[in-house]
Design a protein around this motif. Structure first.
Motif, PDB file in Angstrom:
ATOM      1  N   PRO A   1      -0.192 -16.035  -1.329  1.00 51.52           N
ATOM      2  CA  PRO A   1      -0.875 -16.674  -2.464  1.00 51.52           C
ATOM      3  C   PRO A   1      -1.090 -15.637  -3.575  1.00 51.52           C
ATOM      4  CG  PRO A   1      -2.039 -17.081  -0.390  1.00 51.52           C
ATOM      5  CD  PRO A   1      -0.979 -16.078  -0.102  1.00 51.52           C
ATOM      6  N   ILE A   2      -1.088 -16.099  -4.802  1.00 52.03           N
ATOM      7  CA  ILE A   2      -1.190 -15.187  -5.947  1.00 52.03           C
ATOM      8  C   ILE A   2      -2.483 -14.381  -5.889  1.00 52.03           C
ATOM      9  CG2 ILE A   2      -1.367 -15.097  -8.469  1.00 52.03           C
ATOM     10  CD1 ILE A   2       0.577 -17.464  -8.559  1.00 52.03           C
ATOM     11  N   TRP A   3      -3.595 -15.032  -5.536  1.00 55.36           N
ATOM     12  CA  TRP A   3      -4.875 -14.315  -5.486  1.00 55.36           C
ATOM     13  C   TRP A   3      -4.850 -13.222  -4.432  1.00 55.36           C
ATOM     14  CZ3 TRP A   3      -7.478 -14.329  -0.893  1.00 55.36           C
ATOM     15  CH2 TRP A   3      -7.147 -15.343   0.016  1.00 55.36           C
ATOM     16  N   LEU A   4      -4.181 -13.478  -3.291  1.00 50.58           N
ATOM     17  CA  LEU A   4      -4.097 -12.471  -2.229  1.00 50.58           C
ATOM     18  C   LEU A   4      -3.207 -11.309  -2.659  1.00 50.58           C
ATOM     19  CD1 LEU A   4      -4.766 -11.550   0.622  1.00 50.58           C
ATOM     20  CD2 LEU A   4      -2.826 -12.917   1.445  1.00 50.58           C
ATOM     21  N   PHE A   5      -2.102 -11.630  -3.343  1.00 49.87           N
ATOM     22  CA  PHE A   5      -1.221 -10.583  -3.866  1.00 49.87           C
ATOM     23  C   PHE A   5      -1.994  -9.672  -4.821  1.00 49.87           C
ATOM     24  CE2 PHE A   5       1.774  -8.816  -6.875  1.00 49.87           C
ATOM     25  CZ  PHE A   5       2.827  -8.392  -6.072  1.00 49.87           C
ATOM     26  N   MET A   6      -2.786 -10.294  -5.716  1.00 47.92           N
ATOM     27  CA  MET A   6      -3.586  -9.498  -6.660  1.00 47.92           C
ATOM     28  C   MET A   6      -4.590  -8.617  -5.930  1.00 47.92           C
ATOM     29  SD  MET A   6      -4.480 -11.994  -9.806  1.00 47.92           S
ATOM     30  CE  MET A   6      -3.261 -12.934 -10.664  1.00 47.92           C
ATOM     31  N   LEU A   7      -5.249  -9.179  -4.928  1.00 45.32           N
ATOM     32  CA  LEU A   7      -6.221  -8.391  -4.163  1.00 45.32           C
ATOM     33  C   LEU A   7      -5.546  -7.219  -3.455  1.00 45.32           C
ATOM     34  CD1 LEU A   7      -8.648 -11.025  -2.573  1.00 45.32           C
ATOM     35  CD2 LEU A   7      -9.135  -9.361  -4.364  1.00 45.32           C
ATOM     36  N   LEU A   8      -4.358  -7.448  -2.881  1.00 40.95           N
ATOM     37  CA  LEU A   8      -3.631  -6.369  -2.205  1.00 40.95           C
ATOM     38  C   LEU A   8      -3.236  -5.258  -3.176  1.00 40.95           C
ATOM     39  CD1 LEU A   8      -1.328  -8.414   0.218  1.00 40.95           C
ATOM     40  CD2 LEU A   8      -3.278  -6.972   0.837  1.00 40.95           C
ATOM     41  N   VAL A   9      -2.752  -5.646  -4.360  1.00 41.81           N
ATOM     42  CA  VAL A   9      -2.348  -4.644  -5.356  1.00 41.81           C
ATOM     43  C   VAL A   9      -3.564  -3.869  -5.841  1.00 41.81           C
ATOM     44  CG1 VAL A   9      -1.412  -4.350  -7.679  1.00 41.81           C
ATOM     45  CG2 VAL A   9      -0.267  -5.858  -6.072  1.00 41.81           C
ATOM     46  N   LEU A  10      -4.648  -4.565  -6.147  1.00 49.83           N
ATOM     47  CA  LEU A  10      -5.865  -3.895  -6.616  1.00 49.83           C
ATOM     48  C   LEU A  10      -6.472  -3.019  -5.516  1.00 49.83           C
ATOM     49  CD1 LEU A  10      -7.474  -6.818  -8.643  1.00 49.83           C
ATOM     50  CD2 LEU A  10      -6.425  -4.752  -9.570  1.00 49.83           C
ATOM     51  N   GLY A  11      -6.432  -3.504  -4.273  1.00 49.70           N
ATOM     52  CA  GLY A  11      -6.936  -2.695  -3.153  1.00 49.70           C
ATOM     53  C   GLY A  11      -6.107  -1.434  -2.943  1.00 49.70           C
ATOM     54  N   ALA A  12      -4.783  -1.569  -3.054  1.00 53.63           N
ATOM     55  CA  ALA A  12      -3.921  -0.385  -2.909  1.00 53.63           C
ATOM     56  C   ALA A  12      -4.172   0.613  -4.035  1.00 53.63           C
ATOM     57  CB  ALA A  12      -2.453  -0.814  -2.901  1.00 53.63           C
ATOM     58  N   THR A  13      -4.357   0.110  -5.244  1.00 52.44           N
ATOM     59  CA  THR A  13      -4.652   0.991  -6.378  1.00 52.44           C
ATOM     60  C   THR A  13      -5.975   1.710  -6.172  1.00 52.44           C
ATOM     61  OG1 THR A  13      -3.444  -0.483  -7.862  1.00 52.44           O
ATOM     62  CG2 THR A  13      -4.937   1.089  -8.884  1.00 52.44           C
ATOM     63  N   TYR A  14      -6.994   0.973  -5.714  1.00 53.52           N
ATOM     64  CA  TYR A  14      -8.295   1.595  -5.469  1.00 53.52           C
ATOM     65  C   TYR A  14      -8.194   2.655  -4.385  1.00 53.52           C
ATOM     66  CZ  TYR A  14     -13.097   2.265  -4.024  1.00 53.52           C
ATOM     67  OH  TYR A  14     -14.294   2.830  -3.694  1.00 53.52           O
ATOM     68  N   TRP A  15      -7.473   2.336  -3.295  1.00 50.92           N
ATOM     69  CA  TRP A  15      -7.361   3.281  -2.172  1.00 50.92           C
ATOM     70  C   TRP A  15      -6.597   4.538  -2.583  1.00 50.92           C
ATOM     71  CZ3 TRP A  15      -3.453   5.245   1.063  1.00 50.92           C
ATOM     72  CH2 TRP A  15      -3.920   5.887   2.202  1.00 50.92           C
TER      73      TRP A  15
END
Length: 197
Positions: free
Chosen positions: A49-63
């Motif tokens: 889902p688009i929202w999950l993709f965004m969360l994964l990208v933002l989480g990877a960037t934060y990490w």
């Protein structure tokens, strides 16, 4: 004016292209293989889902930036992803991401062993260096013409052109990284029984 005979370069190139066209099965196999990788990446992006993709990208960037605490990067990234989604370019964005990921994967799989070979063999390094120089100086669009001729129209020629353009840095960095290992570290590794592998 001069009586020097003209070399039939164009006919030589035509004959070479005709000869390559005889390997249609090989080119179809490469197209199917790369197309399978592309389909796999695209399937993952389509299933998420688009929202999950965004969360994964933002989480990877934060990490990846957890020590620097750059919130502006996260905010800018979130705004960019939301804008792409809002404008209806989400599928186009994932197709571009698929092309980049596929090209990077293939460039690494081919480039790292070539870089190791260059580091181990001075003869191969001397032969390969002008080829890498040529590959890097030609614009990426120049590779699209033969890629389209042999692999058809679609994402596969784009992947082939991107791989050709992305491979020289991979090969050079691998070669340079191995060659710049200090001799005392190599001697220490040898003394502990490490092999060439």
């Amino acid at each position: 004016m001069n009586n020097i005979p003209q070399l039939p370069v164009s006919s030589w190139i035509d004959k070479f292209v005709d000869w390559l066209a005889g390997f249609e099965g090989f080119f179809n196999g490469v197209t199917n293989f790369i197309g399978g990788i592309i389909s796999g990446f695209q399937w993952v992006f389509d299933v998420l889902p688009i929202w999950l993709f965004m969360l994964l990208v933002l989480g990877a960037t934060y990490w990846l930036n957890r020590n620097t605490k750059h919130w502006t990067l996260l905010i800018f990234e979130a705004i960019g992803l939301l804008y792409i989604w809002n404008q209806g370019f989400w599928r186009d964005m994932t197709q571009t991401l698929t092309l980049v990921l596929t090209s990077s994967l293939i460039a690494l799989v081919i480039g790292v062993p070539l870089g190791i070979w260059m580091a181990k063999s001075r003869v191969f390094a001397v032969i390969n260096k002008p080829i890498l120089d040529f590959m890097q100086t030609m614009p990426a669009f120049a590779y699209l013409i033969p890629a389209v001729a042999f692999f058809g129209i679609g994402m596969v020629p784009g992947v082939i052109a991107s791989v050709i353009f992305a491979m020289p840095p991979t090969v050079r960095m691998t070669n340079l990284g191995i060659r710049q290992v200090p001799n005392d570290l190599i001697e220490a590794a040898d003394s502990y029984g490490s092999t060439g592998w």
